[in-house]
Scaffold this motif. Structure first.
Motif, PDB file in Angstrom:
ATOM      1  N   GLY A 183       9.602  28.419   5.276  1.00 29.53           N
ATOM      2  CA  GLY A 183       8.632  28.311   4.184  1.00 29.53           C
ATOM      3  C   GLY A 183       9.308  28.502   2.841  1.00 29.53           C
ATOM      4  O   GLY A 183       9.035  27.770   1.875  1.00 29.53           O
ATOM      5  N   GLU A 184      10.208  29.467   2.787  1.00 28.96           N
ATOM      6  CA  GLU A 184      10.930  29.713   1.532  1.00 28.96           C
ATOM      7  C   GLU A 184      11.799  28.528   1.158  1.00 28.96           C
ATOM      8  O   GLU A 184      11.913  28.151  -0.014  1.00 28.96           O
ATOM      9  CB  GLU A 184      11.823  30.957   1.683  1.00 28.96           C
ATOM     10  N   LEU A 185      12.396  27.918   2.182  1.00 31.02           N
ATOM     11  CA  LEU A 185      13.247  26.758   1.931  1.00 31.02           C
ATOM     12  C   LEU A 185      12.403  25.602   1.394  1.00 31.02           C
ATOM     13  O   LEU A 185      12.797  24.912   0.445  1.00 31.02           O
ATOM     14  CB  LEU A 185      13.982  26.351   3.217  1.00 31.02           C
ATOM     15  N   ALA A 186      11.214  25.411   1.982  1.00 33.27           N
ATOM     16  CA  ALA A 186      10.313  24.351   1.519  1.00 33.27           C
ATOM     17  C   ALA A 186       9.972  24.572   0.046  1.00 33.27           C
ATOM     18  O   ALA A 186      10.006  23.633  -0.767  1.00 33.27           O
ATOM     19  CB  ALA A 186       9.053  24.306   2.379  1.00 33.27           C
ATOM     20  N   ALA A 187       9.663  25.824  -0.301  1.00 32.03           N
ATOM     21  CA  ALA A 187       9.321  26.136  -1.694  1.00 32.03           C
ATOM     22  C   ALA A 187      10.515  25.894  -2.604  1.00 32.03           C
ATOM     23  O   ALA A 187      10.380  25.368  -3.726  1.00 32.03           O
ATOM     24  CB  ALA A 187       8.860  27.589  -1.790  1.00 32.03           C
ATOM     25  N   GLU A 188      11.706  26.234  -2.096  1.00 31.50           N
ATOM     26  CA  GLU A 188      12.911  26.065  -2.892  1.00 31.50           C
ATOM     27  C   GLU A 188      13.191  24.585  -3.139  1.00 31.50           C
ATOM     28  O   GLU A 188      13.611  24.196  -4.231  1.00 31.50           O
ATOM     29  CB  GLU A 188      14.103  26.731  -2.183  1.00 31.50           C
ATOM     30  N   LEU A 189      12.908  23.772  -2.140  1.00 31.09           N
ATOM     31  CA  LEU A 189      13.105  22.331  -2.309  1.00 31.09           C
ATOM     32  C   LEU A 189      12.204  21.802  -3.424  1.00 31.09           C
ATOM     33  O   LEU A 189      12.595  20.926  -4.199  1.00 31.09           O
ATOM     34  CB  LEU A 189      12.825  21.572  -1.006  1.00 31.09           C
ATOM     35  N   GLU A 190      10.995  22.355  -3.495  1.00 30.48           N
ATOM     36  CA  GLU A 190      10.086  21.924  -4.567  1.00 30.48           C
ATOM     37  C   GLU A 190      10.600  22.355  -5.933  1.00 30.48           C
ATOM     38  O   GLU A 190      10.418  21.657  -6.922  1.00 30.48           O
ATOM     39  CB  GLU A 190       8.663  22.429  -4.313  1.00 30.48           C
ATOM     40  N   ARG A 191      11.268  23.514  -5.976  1.00 21.63           N
ATOM     41  CA  ARG A 191      11.862  23.956  -7.245  1.00 21.63           C
ATOM     42  C   ARG A 191      12.992  22.999  -7.645  1.00 21.63           C
ATOM     43  O   ARG A 191      13.150  22.655  -8.812  1.00 21.63           O
ATOM     44  CB  ARG A 191      12.398  25.384  -7.130  1.00 21.63           C
ATOM     45  N   VAL A 192      13.752  22.562  -6.642  1.00 19.02           N
ATOM     46  CA  VAL A 192      14.813  21.587  -6.928  1.00 19.02           C
ATOM     47  C   VAL A 192      14.186  20.278  -7.414  1.00 19.02           C
ATOM     48  O   VAL A 192      14.678  19.637  -8.346  1.00 19.02           O
ATOM     49  CB  VAL A 192      15.696  21.334  -5.676  1.00 19.02           C
ATOM     50  N   ALA A 193      13.027  19.946  -6.810  1.00 16.62           N
ATOM     51  CA  ALA A 193      12.332  18.715  -7.219  1.00 16.62           C
ATOM     52  C   ALA A 193      11.868  18.828  -8.674  1.00 16.62           C
ATOM     53  O   ALA A 193      12.003  17.876  -9.454  1.00 16.62           O
ATOM     54  CB  ALA A 193      11.149  18.452  -6.296  1.00 16.62           C
ATOM     55  N   ASP A 194      11.331  19.996  -9.040  1.00 17.20           N
ATOM     56  CA  ASP A 194      10.914  20.223 -10.437  1.00 17.20           C
ATOM     57  C   ASP A 194      12.108  20.070 -11.376  1.00 17.20           C
ATOM     58  O   ASP A 194      12.026  19.425 -12.421  1.00 17.20           O
ATOM     59  CB  ASP A 194      10.334  21.639 -10.598  1.00 17.20           C
ATOM     60  N   PHE A 195      13.203  20.684 -10.952  1.00 17.08           N
ATOM     61  CA  PHE A 195      14.417  20.604 -11.753  1.00 17.08           C
ATOM     62  C   PHE A 195      14.846  19.143 -11.923  1.00 17.08           C
ATOM     63  O   PHE A 195      15.189  18.701 -13.021  1.00 17.08           O
ATOM     64  CB  PHE A 195      15.539  21.407 -11.081  1.00 17.08           C
ATOM     65  N   THR A 196      14.793  18.400 -10.810  1.00 15.65           N
ATOM     66  CA  THR A 196      15.229  17.000 -10.830  1.00 15.65           C
ATOM     67  C   THR A 196      14.383  16.172 -11.784  1.00 15.65           C
ATOM     68  O   THR A 196      14.895  15.343 -12.535  1.00 15.65           O
ATOM     69  CB  THR A 196      15.153  16.409  -9.405  1.00 15.65           C
TER      70      THR A 196
END
Lengths: 117, 311
Positions: free
Chosen positions: A99-112
């Motif tokens: 779950g944390e990894l999924a959330a982190e991927l979304e943070r990377v998506a925001d960054f992107t």
């Protein structure tokens, strides 16, 4: 898992250097990563509910490699934690880590999204 | 040179491909071992950089598959691994990998390892070329440049089998320079060699495209005429005889012509007979013997029934 969620999901200087300081190329890699990692995460969660920890470790391994290549440090660390627990056959806390990894991927998506190529 | 990048994870695949492409290599990418195998069979790949852990066929299995098969060329394989134990390196090399790179890889190391691989491939290619040349040289007669006896011994049974299987004619001619010993005695071996070369060239230039000519030994030559019966072979063989005579190589001991001539014996394989290659060759030899006995500088084609006669 105690990796701060406050820091930037990407070490931009490091990541850009890995992409030969080519911003457009780096942006392309980030898109590739998000696309692929999200899919893999779905498979990872499926393997997790099926109790196939070897498969979990193998999927996490791939995400870890890609994250390392892009200097997505926290995503890398989370994927590494999932991989090592999966390899050890230790299922405790894996769902939370996923779950944390999924959330982190979304943070990377925001960054992107905010990243100017 | 064409490099195949095998990596299931798209970011790494893209980064590797871009880095290698920037080094000036022609890059093809595959997402797993199976896809890589298809590319290897379809394209001229010199060097493979493959990830170890992949679904379907992993890097190690891919290496084993490459080494266990005949691709017709040496493929240099670099295995990428995030596993850094020396035991893993040993396993990779034992499986047939040429080199390995630890992940995360660095551009300088990648460049250096690819250069090393390329150096080995270049050496390998040069060696292979030399071997081919040597291999070809073992089938060529050093003096005359046409096929040698060994070449004939390989080619003739092959042509014979083809003719028998498809019920085709096959003719063979034995050719011998008339009174060659006298020529050597008179002009010396060096002149003899020059004459041999000229005769071989005349024969080789006169036979038709599908025919083959060989130096059988000493002053003896032989030719194979595929898809040709004894009448046709007799005509071609006599053309060879005339071509040699036309060279006009002075040979005073060869009365009455005064120039170098050859005698020719021809025999033809009849479709659907049960002779073997030796029978056919023996018949041509008999025909040659007759040509000599009948006065030299002539062509004798052995009637086909001679071949069928019991030995």
């Amino acid at each position: 898992m105690t990796v701060s969620a406050e820091v930037c999901p990407i070490d931009l200087a490091d990541g850009l250097a890995r992409a030969g300081d080519d911003r457009a190329f780096y942006r392309e890699l980030l898109d590739l990563f998000l696309d692929d990692a999200r899919q893999r995460l779905v498979h990872l969660e499926a393997a997790l509910s099926g109790g196939d920890l070897t498969q979990v470790a193998s999927i996490a391994h791939s995400i870890k490699g890609a994250a390392a290549n892009l200097a997505a440090e926290r995503a890398r660390a989370l994927a590494w934690a999932i991989e090592s627990r999966g390899r050890a056959g230790d299922g405790t806390g894996l769902a939370e880590l996923a779950g944390e990894l999924a959330a982190e991927l979304e943070r990377v998506a925001d960054f992107t999204r905010s990243f100017e190529a | 040179m064409r490099v195949l990048v095998v990596e299931d994870e798209p970011v790494s695949r893209r980064m590797l491909s871009a880095a290698i492409s920037r080094m000036g290599y022609d890059v093809v990418a595959a997402a797993d071992g199976r896809e890589a195998w298809d590319v290897l069979r379809a394209e001229q790949i010199g060097l493979v950089v493959t990830d170890w852990m992949m679904p379907e066929m992993d890097g190690l299995q891919l290496v084993e598959k490459i080494r266990g098969s005949e691709l017709g060329r040496y493929v240099y394989v670099i295995l990428l691994t995030s596993r850094s134990e020396s035991r893993d390196a040993a396993e990779a090399l034992e499986a047939g990998a040429d080199d390995f790179i630890a992940k995360p890889w660095h551009r300088d190391e990648l460049t250096a390892r690819l250069t090393a691989g390329r150096r080995i491939l270049d050496l390998q290619a040069a060696l292979q070329e030399k071997n081919l040349l040597l291999e070809r040289m073992t089938r060529v007669d050093g003096l005359t440049g046409i096929g040698n006896r060994r070449n004939f011994d390989e080619e003739f049974p092959r042509a014979f089998e083809t003719a028998r299987r498809f019920h085709r004619f096959l003719s063979v001619a034995m050719l011998d320079i008339d009174r060659f010993k006298a020529y050597n005695d008179r002009f010396g071996h060096e002149a003899g060699d020059i004459a041999l070369r000229a005769v071989a060239a005349a024969i080789d230039e006169t036979v038709r495209t599908a025919d083959q000519s060989f130096r059988y030994g000493g002053e003896e030559f032989c030719c194979t005429f595929p898809e040709t019966d004894e009448a046709g072979a007799g005509i071609v063989a006599d053309r060879l005889r005339a071509a040699v005579e036309r060279l006009g190589i002075v040979h005073p001991e060869n009365c009455p012509w005064g120039v170098v001539t050859i005698s020719v014996g021809v025999a033809a394989l009849q479709p659907s007979t049960t002779v073997d290659p030796e029978d056919l060759l023996r018949a041509a030899d008999q025909a040659l013997y007759r040509a000599k006995a009948q006065g030299r500088n002539r062509t004798v084609a052995l009637a086909p029934e001679r071949l069928l006669a019991p030995r």
